[in-house]
Structure formats: C-alpha cells, structure tokens
Design a protein around this motif. Sequence first.
Motif, PDB file in Angstrom:
ATOM      1  N   CYS A   1     -57.813 -31.990  36.871  1.00  0.00           N
ATOM      2  CA  CYS A   1     -57.020 -32.336  38.193  1.00  0.00           C
ATOM      3  C   CYS A   1     -57.796 -33.782  38.632  1.00  0.00           C
ATOM      4  O   CYS A   1     -58.697 -33.606  39.639  1.00  0.00           O
ATOM      5  CB  CYS A   1     -56.912 -31.484  39.016  1.00  0.00           C
ATOM      6  N   PRO A   2     -57.260 -34.973  38.496  1.00  0.00           N
ATOM      7  CA  PRO A   2     -57.854 -36.090  39.190  1.00  0.00           C
ATOM      8  C   PRO A   2     -57.781 -35.891  40.707  1.00  0.00           C
ATOM      9  O   PRO A   2     -56.788 -35.565  41.348  1.00  0.00           O
ATOM     10  CB  PRO A   2     -56.971 -37.042  38.613  1.00  0.00           C
ATOM     11  N   GLU A   3     -58.704 -36.239  41.336  1.00  0.00           N
ATOM     12  CA  GLU A   3     -59.029 -36.120  42.911  1.00  0.00           C
ATOM     13  C   GLU A   3     -58.257 -37.230  43.595  1.00  0.00           C
ATOM     14  O   GLU A   3     -57.723 -36.979  44.597  1.00  0.00           O
ATOM     15  CB  GLU A   3     -60.404 -36.134  43.162  1.00  0.00           C
ATOM     16  N   ILE A   4     -58.206 -38.312  42.995  1.00  0.00           N
ATOM     17  CA  ILE A   4     -57.468 -39.517  43.616  1.00  0.00           C
ATOM     18  C   ILE A   4     -56.230 -39.954  42.604  1.00  0.00           C
ATOM     19  O   ILE A   4     -56.752 -40.135  41.279  1.00  0.00           O
ATOM     20  CB  ILE A   4     -58.614 -40.774  43.810  1.00  0.00           C
ATOM     21  N   ASP A   5     -55.187 -40.154  43.261  1.00  0.00           N
ATOM     22  CA  ASP A   5     -54.150 -40.486  42.305  1.00  0.00           C
ATOM     23  C   ASP A   5     -53.927 -39.599  41.205  1.00  0.00           C
ATOM     24  O   ASP A   5     -53.559 -40.125  40.103  1.00  0.00           O
ATOM     25  CB  ASP A   5     -54.206 -41.903  42.057  1.00  0.00           C
ATOM     26  N   PRO A   6     -53.466 -38.471  41.545  1.00  0.00           N
ATOM     27  CA  PRO A   6     -53.245 -37.427  40.484  1.00  0.00           C
ATOM     28  C   PRO A   6     -51.734 -37.850  40.076  1.00  0.00           C
ATOM     29  O   PRO A   6     -51.047 -38.134  40.759  1.00  0.00           O
ATOM     30  CB  PRO A   6     -53.459 -36.081  41.033  1.00  0.00           C
ATOM     31  N   PRO A   7     -51.340 -36.952  38.906  1.00  0.00           N
ATOM     32  CA  PRO A   7     -50.003 -37.347  38.652  1.00  0.00           C
ATOM     33  C   PRO A   7     -49.197 -36.090  39.508  1.00  0.00           C
ATOM     34  O   PRO A   7     -49.510 -35.302  39.877  1.00  0.00           O
ATOM     35  CB  PRO A   7     -50.108 -36.606  37.080  1.00  0.00           C
ATOM     36  N   SER A   8     -47.740 -36.368  39.350  1.00  0.00           N
ATOM     37  CA  SER A   8     -46.839 -35.634  40.137  1.00  0.00           C
ATOM     38  C   SER A   8     -46.789 -34.304  39.608  1.00  0.00           C
ATOM     39  O   SER A   8     -45.990 -33.452  40.028  1.00  0.00           O
ATOM     40  CB  SER A   8     -45.817 -36.436  40.427  1.00  0.00           C
ATOM     41  N   GLU A   9     -46.793 -34.248  38.230  1.00  0.00           N
ATOM     42  CA  GLU A   9     -46.588 -33.025  37.246  1.00  0.00           C
ATOM     43  C   GLU A   9     -47.448 -32.987  36.293  1.00  0.00           C
ATOM     44  O   GLU A   9     -48.203 -34.145  35.986  1.00  0.00           O
ATOM     45  CB  GLU A   9     -45.155 -33.032  36.921  1.00  0.00           C
ATOM     46  N   PRO A  10     -47.881 -31.921  35.454  1.00  0.00           N
ATOM     47  CA  PRO A  10     -48.800 -31.884  34.600  1.00  0.00           C
ATOM     48  C   PRO A  10     -48.359 -32.851  33.544  1.00  0.00           C
ATOM     49  O   PRO A  10     -47.147 -32.962  32.958  1.00  0.00           O
ATOM     50  CB  PRO A  10     -48.626 -30.446  33.977  1.00  0.00           C
TER      51      PRO A  10
END
Length: 247
Positions: A109-118
């Motif tokens: 899970c990226p801490e910065i700028d993660p995706p909106s869904e898996p």
Amino acid sequence: MTREFVPGNYRFIPAVFQYSGGAAALPGYEIERVRFDKWLPLADGFAQAAKYIQAAGRPLISFCACELRSPAAFTEDGFRKFNEHYVKTLAEWGLYDGASNPVARSNVCPEIDPPSEPSFYAFSFTRPIRNTMPSFIISGSGEAREGGATYSERTVRYRDLSPDGLKEKVGFVVGAMEGRMGEFGFGWKDATAVQAYTVHDFHPVFAETLVRRGAARSGLTWHFARPPVIDLEFEMDCRRVLREVVI
C-alpha cells in the motif's frame, strides 16, 4: 517442501489460499516479469496480463506471480474478503482449485499517492528457454509468523516501532526470504532483485541485517509503502528473473 505445477511449467511453495510462498520455473522454462508503466485496476490488469501472455504464445495457466498495489492496509476481515475476490480470476484461469494456489504475490500500500482501488503493478509468467539458467520469484512477506492465529498474535514485536523492535522485524523478514529461497535450493547470491516495503527508516540496521547477509548484492529497491494488513510494518520480496520488460 515444494510442489510442481506442471501445467504452468513451474514449482511452488504451498502456503495459503490467496498465494504461494514463491514460484520457480521448471527446467526448460524461465520466468518473464512484466511491469506496467501505469498501474491498472485489478480487472484491467488481469485483462492486459492475459492479452500479453497469449500474444507470447503461452497459456494463461503459465501465470506465476503478480505484484499489486492497494489504497490502504486492510483489516484482517477486509484482507480476507479482498483475497476471496482476487482468486476468482485465478480459478477461471485454472490456477486455483479451491484449496491450492501456486501463484506468488506481493500486495502493498503506497503511503503517498496510492491508487483509488486495488491495482496491478507487475505480473510474471513462464516461457520456454534454451539455456539452463534458473529463475524464481519469492512472494512478499511481512513480520508475521506463519500459522492460524490472528495477525496481532503472530506479528513479531507487535506495534513496537522502537529501534530494537524494527531491527527484529527486519531480521525476521530477511530470514523468511532466506527460508523461502532455500526451499528452491537458492540463496541471496542467486537473486537479481530485492524489494523492501516500509514507511520506517531501516537504515540503522541495513548494513548488519541485510548487506552482511548478502541481501543487497544486486542493490535493494525501497518502496515507500506499507504491508497489506494493519500493524504490519516491514515487508520484502526477491527474485531471480533475467527477462524483464515495462509496458
């Protein structure tokens, strides 16, 4: 003990229903890793992986590993529900039979700028090769011991972010990588790439816990990301793959 998945031309380390502990190509085959230049939502990623694999003249059952990115760490129940959804495609492809899953996986899970869904970050599959060079991919592992207990019960130094706590967590994960590679008869000297996932500074233990043990022989890629379950703090995966492309 490893098990052969002959239809996919690789062997694997049996683990849990959602993924195996790792995959290694059988003699006469190699693993190719394909990374997406831009992350794709899960369904789109599977579709593009299928298109690429089939264009390479390979069956979908040759799919042997994937690397995912999720919006945030899951609760244990949320992680289970996600995995139950994820394996449906593997079942459709003939990879998951309801009990055994040969596909290796990392999901962070990226801490910065993660995706909106898996989403998909990368996938791997087997293909014929003329030489005898081995290849393998080890699944991501955090600092949770294997077993049926809850994560809080089996996590090393649970919620302990002290210097000693992080050192023990990192050491445990490095040992897990060594154990899984050892199942295939390999070690750090064989790895061509190593990845670490954490939002914590592990530099104080980097030299002693990773470099001296050979884990950084080919360097180490640090992704500023969390493991997929709440309260896990450090994860790694590694591989020996000689053919890698970006699409």
